[in-house]
Scaffold this active site. Sequence first.
Site, PDB file in Angstrom:
ATOM      1  N   CYS A  57      47.541   6.164  45.442  1.00 54.45           N
ATOM      2  CA  CYS A  57      46.521   5.475  46.271  1.00 54.45           C
ATOM      3  C   CYS A  57      47.177   4.911  47.528  1.00 54.45           C
ATOM      4  O   CYS A  57      47.104   3.701  47.802  1.00 54.45           O
ATOM      5  CB  CYS A  57      45.787   4.388  45.497  1.00 54.45           C
ATOM      6  N   HIS A  58      47.849   5.777  48.233  1.00 54.30           N
ATOM      7  CA  HIS A  58      48.474   5.404  49.491  1.00 54.30           C
ATOM      8  C   HIS A  58      48.805   6.663  50.287  1.00 54.30           C
ATOM      9  O   HIS A  58      48.714   7.783  49.756  1.00 54.30           O
ATOM     10  CB  HIS A  58      49.753   4.580  49.244  1.00 54.30           C
ATOM     11  N   ALA A  59      49.201   6.451  51.523  1.00 53.59           N
ATOM     12  CA  ALA A  59      49.793   7.523  52.337  1.00 53.59           C
ATOM     13  C   ALA A  59      51.117   6.982  52.865  1.00 53.59           C
ATOM     14  O   ALA A  59      51.355   5.773  52.832  1.00 53.59           O
ATOM     15  CB  ALA A  59      48.863   7.880  53.496  1.00 53.59           C
ATOM     16  N   HIS A 104      47.256  10.156  48.827  1.00 54.02           N
ATOM     17  CA  HIS A 104      47.356  10.821  47.526  1.00 54.02           C
ATOM     18  C   HIS A 104      47.179   9.828  46.381  1.00 54.02           C
ATOM     19  O   HIS A 104      47.566   8.666  46.474  1.00 54.02           O
ATOM     20  CB  HIS A 104      48.647  11.642  47.387  1.00 54.02           C
TER      21      HIS A 104
END
Length: 140
Positions: A57-59, A104
């Site tokens: 839950c980040h890029a 992602h």
Amino acid sequence: MDKLSKKNMELSRLIEFSLMGDERGSLVAMDSSLGVPFKVKRAYFIFDTKKGVVRGCHAHRSLHQVAVCVSGSCNIILDNGVVRENIIMNSPIIGLDLPPMLWHEMNNFSDDCILLVLASDFYDESEYIRSYEEFLSCIK
Ligand code: T46
């Protein structure tokens, strides 16, 4: 390619590594001469993930990574702000390219899942974008 077509193309880029095996078993090698699109500075792995957990839950702003599910299975969702794609990871010879600025998320981990990640740089928390709203404004 214009900006719109680029945003609508398939997000996943899979890298197939060579399986080297003999009567003793199997071995897979990964480096920049064998399909990893950067020089590996760090490796880590995720295992023993509890049921129902969602990770990632980040890029990343500039970090480039390749993920390989070396045992079991999990899903990796890729999101470029326009398209979301769910990839089932269940092969120790398939790497998923995780370039910078690609949101992602990982879920549906099997009990025996080991997700190995190769990274182009050392760990740096300031390099993460952990808010989806911030991600969307960065890619505009
Ligand atoms: C990613 C996905 C695929 C470190 O101290 N060093 C490290 O190299 C890493 C990767 C993490 N950490 C610490 C930071 C947190 O306190 O380990 C803890 C868990 O990290 P995080 O919550 O970021 O884990 P995930 O599974 O959400 O994300 C990880 C990677 O951090 C990330 O870069 O792309 O796997």
